[in-house]
Enzyme design. Sequence first.
Site, mmCIF file in Angstrom:
data_model
loop_
_atom_site.group_PDB
_atom_site.id
_atom_site.type_symbol
_atom_site.label_atom_id
_atom_site.label_comp_id
_atom_site.label_asym_id
_atom_site.label_seq_id
_atom_site.Cartn_x
_atom_site.Cartn_y
_atom_site.Cartn_z
ATOM 1 N N GLU A 138 0.886 -1.178 0.000
ATOM 2 C CA GLU A 138 0.000 0.000 0.000
ATOM 3 C C GLU A 138 0.912 1.213 0.000
ATOM 4 O OE1 GLU A 138 -3.216 0.113 -0.240
ATOM 5 O OE2 GLU A 138 -3.842 -1.921 0.247
ATOM 6 N N CYS A 158 -2.491 9.492 1.719
ATOM 7 C CA CYS A 158 -2.072 8.751 0.521
ATOM 8 C C CYS A 158 -3.063 8.972 -0.607
ATOM 9 C CB CYS A 158 -1.909 7.265 0.830
ATOM 10 S SG CYS A 158 -3.352 6.541 1.600
HETATM 11 P P1 NAD Z 1 8.025 5.228 4.801
HETATM 12 O O1 NAD Z 1 8.121 4.445 3.544
HETATM 13 O O2 NAD Z 1 9.089 6.191 5.116
HETATM 14 O O3 NAD Z 1 7.917 4.267 6.083
HETATM 15 C C1 NAD Z 1 6.894 3.313 6.217
HETATM 16 C C2 NAD Z 1 7.345 2.260 7.201
HETATM 17 O O4 NAD Z 1 8.401 1.490 6.628
HETATM 18 C C3 NAD Z 1 7.880 2.800 8.529
HETATM 19 O O5 NAD Z 1 7.400 2.007 9.585
HETATM 20 C C4 NAD Z 1 9.380 2.621 8.370
HETATM 21 O O6 NAD Z 1 10.082 2.484 9.578
HETATM 22 C C5 NAD Z 1 9.451 1.344 7.564
HETATM 23 N N1 NAD Z 1 10.699 1.140 6.833
HETATM 24 C C6 NAD Z 1 11.581 2.072 6.410
HETATM 25 N N2 NAD Z 1 12.612 1.480 5.745
HETATM 26 C C7 NAD Z 1 12.352 0.148 5.761
HETATM 27 C C8 NAD Z 1 13.037 -0.974 5.236
HETATM 28 N N3 NAD Z 1 14.183 -0.860 4.559
HETATM 29 N N4 NAD Z 1 12.493 -2.197 5.431
HETATM 30 C C9 NAD Z 1 11.316 -2.338 6.099
HETATM 31 N N5 NAD Z 1 10.635 -1.299 6.625
HETATM 32 C C10 NAD Z 1 11.147 -0.071 6.451
HETATM 33 O O7 NAD Z 1 6.591 5.913 4.713
HETATM 34 P P2 NAD Z 1 5.980 6.979 5.706
HETATM 35 O O8 NAD Z 1 6.697 8.269 5.479
HETATM 36 O O9 NAD Z 1 5.880 6.428 7.072
HETATM 37 O O10 NAD Z 1 4.491 7.089 5.143
HETATM 38 C C11 NAD Z 1 4.117 7.950 4.128
HETATM 39 C C12 NAD Z 1 3.938 7.203 2.831
HETATM 40 O O11 NAD Z 1 2.978 6.168 3.016
HETATM 41 C C13 NAD Z 1 3.393 8.074 1.723
HETATM 42 O O12 NAD Z 1 4.022 7.764 0.507
HETATM 43 C C14 NAD Z 1 1.926 7.669 1.672
HETATM 44 O O13 NAD Z 1 1.306 7.929 0.444
HETATM 45 C C15 NAD Z 1 2.015 6.217 1.980
HETATM 46 N N6 NAD Z 1 0.738 5.696 2.473
HETATM 47 C C16 NAD Z 1 0.049 4.818 1.693
HETATM 48 C C17 NAD Z 1 -1.176 4.339 2.125
HETATM 49 C C18 NAD Z 1 -1.962 3.366 1.284
HETATM 50 O O14 NAD Z 1 -2.862 2.735 1.824
HETATM 51 N N7 NAD Z 1 -1.678 3.201 0.006
HETATM 52 C C19 NAD Z 1 -1.683 4.733 3.362
HETATM 53 C C20 NAD Z 1 -0.958 5.617 4.134
HETATM 54 C C21 NAD Z 1 0.269 6.087 3.678
#
Ligand code: NAD
Length: 497
Positions: free
Chosen positions: A242, A276
């Site tokens: 997602e 998102c």
């Molecule tokens: P992010 O990608 O920075 O982090 C998301 C999660 O991934 C965090 O818990 C982080 O610690 C973890 N993470 C980071 N590096 C990792 C790795 N190498 N391996 C495994 N996990 C890792 O995203 P964010 O800034 O927390 O969230 C914002 C983003 O999420 C935006 O792009 C938004 O559009 C998206 N989003 C999508 C949805 C959806 O349902 N499609 C919903 C909410 C947010």
Amino acid sequence: MTATLGAPAIETFDSLDPATGAVLSTWPVHTDEQVQATVASASEAARWWGDLGFAGRKPHLAAWRGEIARGMPELAALMHSENGKPYADAVLEITLAVEHIAWAARNARRVLGSRRVRSGMLAANQASTLEYAPLGVVGVIGPWNYPVFTPMGSLAYALAAGNAVVFKPSEHTPAIGAWLVEAWKRAVPQAPDVVQLVTGFGPTGAALCRAGVDKIAFTGSSATGRKVMAACAEGLVPVLMECGGKDAMIVGDGADVKAAADAALWGAMSNAGQTCTGIERVYVTDASYDGFLDELTSRAAKLRPGSAEGASYGPITMPGQIDVIKRHLADALASGGRAVTGGTVEGALVAPTVLVDVPETSAAITQETFGPTVTVTRVADVDEAVRLANATSYGLAGSVFAASSKAGVEVARRLRSGMASVNSVIAFASVPGLPFGGVGESGFGRIHGDDGLREFTRPKAITRQRFALPVPLTSFERPDGVTGQLVRLARLRHGRG
Ligand code: NAD
């Protein structure tokens, strides 16, 4: 790094108030070994939880839902301080989340329960059944922007399907994640290991991917999604992605421009634009453009960002995102765009910003901005609007306002996206029965609805032979004449097509 006397050093990190930068709480950075041990204990719990069956799990899910609903004021206050969103928005988010727990628990048996499947002519002697078995342990990696609603789309549906979960909330909202897990432990004290928490940064998330989980449900940016997929590829761990979006609204000829402006404003600016499925681009046909822009601009100018009671939206939660927003604003203005309102950033507060005349090549159009900014672009007709709306590597959702609902639905079908709202914005997220997810760089797989329940299962096909066929087809005892009969039969059934 902090150390306790006589104990091994424990690395920790702080959760900060995005409005002030003050430290709110401190959390452990879980190591690879700790994550593995957590997944191992969740595996044990998964067996018990899976064996309970749909009816056995239902009261526990109801108890958790009740615990969250009763604790709503406390949780919403925590969300206000740790994420920065207004208290009222936090209440709305929690309300939607508990509805999803209720829906998933109520519908799990209907969607996943054992069912008979027609066996067909060649297997008329077989009774065929299909059932959807839980996977085991689902690792849920969450973002910070909707720290309750978003992970709940995985947590509730994975649990209702019979899985245990290990949840790694974002490093920006660990306390909110911990609150949800503690609520489970209070609600279901006999099975605390069914829902567990690990905290930390990216490496802790990566450790979860490699810790023996049966699936990873990831919500976050597309860039991180690629890393998660790479880590999961090592163990062929299936993934649900997602990811981000760059959603567009289309406003056509004869549309109600006041309603469209109201929806665009909420879609673009609520939650400080950190949604998102937020609206980041609006394409408006020539006839509707001036009326829509006037409405949107005057409404945007009245919004009040801040942390005080009654603020329209809060500060940007993740400090690093402020630079992205500034870069997109600068690029839009440098490439010929204009801010008809807003365009300024003070600390973590971004003014409500409406941009016009922004070229389609600008970062403000091509990349996810994740701030309270929106571009408005004049187009000749709906065909041009659809073409531009779809000219993105993302494909999460979209919104359409048209002269009639029927025309709006036709345009919605043409959007290359997983979801769309006609005459409203983001409405699909509040319908538990509808699947939620995207295409392209917005990811794949679905949370919510029937598809969201199946996402956390493996289909299990079982045939039970009721009697032996008079002429065995799959046996070395097969008589010689059977082949000729099969040829005649196949020609009769299919040869005339
Ligand atoms: P992010 O990608 O920075 O982090 C998301 C999660 O991934 C965090 O818990 C982080 O610690 C973890 N993470 C980071 N590096 C990792 C790795 N190498 N391996 C495994 N996990 C890792 O995203 P964010 O800034 O927390 O969230 C914002 C983003 O999420 C935006 O792009 C938004 O559009 C998206 N989003 C999508 C949805 C959806 O349902 N499609 C919903 C909410 C947010």
